[in-house]
Structures are given as structure tokens and as C-alpha cells.
Design a protein around this motif. Structure first.
Motif, PDB file in Angstrom:
ATOM      1  N   ALA A   1       0.930  -1.400  -0.030  1.00  8.18           N
ATOM      2  CA  ALA A   1      -0.015   0.126  -0.012  1.00  8.18           C
ATOM      3  C   ALA A   1       0.720   1.209   0.024  1.00  8.18           C
ATOM      4  N   SER A   2       0.301   2.351  -0.601  1.00 13.92           N
ATOM      5  CA  SER A   2       1.125   3.682  -0.461  1.00 13.92           C
ATOM      6  C   SER A   2       0.898   3.993   1.048  1.00 13.92           C
ATOM      7  N   GLN A   3       1.872   4.885   1.457  1.00 11.49           N
ATOM      8  CA  GLN A   3       1.968   5.352   2.693  1.00 11.49           C
ATOM      9  C   GLN A   3       0.605   6.389   2.854  1.00 11.49           C
ATOM     10  N   GLY A   4       0.205   7.221   2.202  1.00 16.01           N
ATOM     11  CA  GLY A   4      -0.871   7.726   2.293  1.00 16.01           C
ATOM     12  C   GLY A   4      -2.313   7.072   2.299  1.00 16.01           C
ATOM     13  N   ASN A   5      -2.370   6.131   1.587  1.00 15.51           N
ATOM     14  CA  ASN A   5      -3.458   5.171   1.430  1.00 15.51           C
ATOM     15  C   ASN A   5      -3.821   4.413   2.728  1.00 15.51           C
ATOM     16  N   LEU A   6      -2.394   3.911   3.188  1.00 17.44           N
ATOM     17  CA  LEU A   6      -2.374   3.364   4.443  1.00 17.44           C
ATOM     18  C   LEU A   6      -2.786   3.999   5.658  1.00 17.44           C
ATOM     19  N   SER A   7      -2.242   5.384   5.724  1.00 15.03           N
ATOM     20  CA  SER A   7      -2.455   6.124   6.780  1.00 15.03           C
ATOM     21  C   SER A   7      -4.066   6.467   6.831  1.00 15.03           C
ATOM     22  N   VAL A   8      -4.688   6.928   5.861  1.00 18.34           N
ATOM     23  CA  VAL A   8      -6.303   7.034   5.780  1.00 18.34           C
ATOM     24  C   VAL A   8      -6.963   5.898   6.348  1.00 18.34           C
ATOM     25  N   GLN A   9      -6.612   4.467   5.920  1.00 20.17           N
ATOM     26  CA  GLN A   9      -7.203   3.509   6.319  1.00 20.17           C
ATOM     27  C   GLN A   9      -7.152   3.049   7.866  1.00 20.17           C
ATOM     28  N   ILE A  10      -5.901   3.333   8.201  1.00 22.79           N
ATOM     29  CA  ILE A  10      -5.685   2.969   9.895  1.00 22.79           C
ATOM     30  C   ILE A  10      -6.198   4.016  10.743  1.00 22.79           C
TER      31      ILE A  10
END
Length: 84
Positions: free
Chosen positions: A24-33
Motif C-alpha cells: 500500500a502507499s503511505q498515504g492510503n495506508l494512513s487514511v485506512q488506519i
């Protein structure tokens, strides 16, 4: 779903570990977390270790129960026999 599936087995994982395993991209993962944390499905611990940030995620009981319910519903929709 990937985050929850990984944490259901691993219990805890670092942000970097999740990023690598889920590709996952860092941004996408951050949002999901953040969304999973807001739903109280996981807890997030942020600290500095050796001058570097370390973010660790841990699945909660509420998250584990919600993921189990999701898997049960998915199994029913697909017509698969229930797993004991």
C-alpha cells in the motif's frame, strides 16, 4: 480488509510492516488506519525509537469481533459451509 486480515493473525504490526505486506502507499495506508482507529477496530501507538518514528497497530476485541462477523457474512453470501 487487508489491514484487518493481517492483524487478525499477527495481533500487532508496525506501519512499515503493513505497508510492505499489503503493498500500500503511505498515504492510503494512513487514511485506512485512521478510519479503523476511529471505529475502535484497532489502536495505534506512535513513539520515537532511536530518533525514528515507530507506529504500531494492534487489533482490538471490537475489531476482531467485527472482522469475524464480516467473514461470517461473506461466507454466507458465497454459500460456503460455516467453519468451526
Amino acid at each position: 480488509m487487508g489491514i484487518m486480515a493481517y492483524l487478525a493473525n499477527a495481533e500487532t504490526a508496525t506501519f512499515s510492516e503493513l505497508k510492505d505486506k499489503l503493498e500500500a502507499s503511505q498515504g492510503n495506508l494512513s487514511v485506512q488506519i485512521r478510519k479503523l482507529e476511529e471505529a475502535e477496530y484497532l489502536t495505534v501507538d506512535k513513539r520515537i525509537v532511536g530518533r525514528k518514528p515507530l507506529t504500531t497497530c494492534r487489533i482490538t476485541k471490537k475489531g476482531r469481533d467485527a472482522f469475524a462477523a464480516y467473514l461470517k457474512a461473506l461466507t454466507n453470501v458465497l454459500g460456503l459451509p460455516p467453519k468451526d
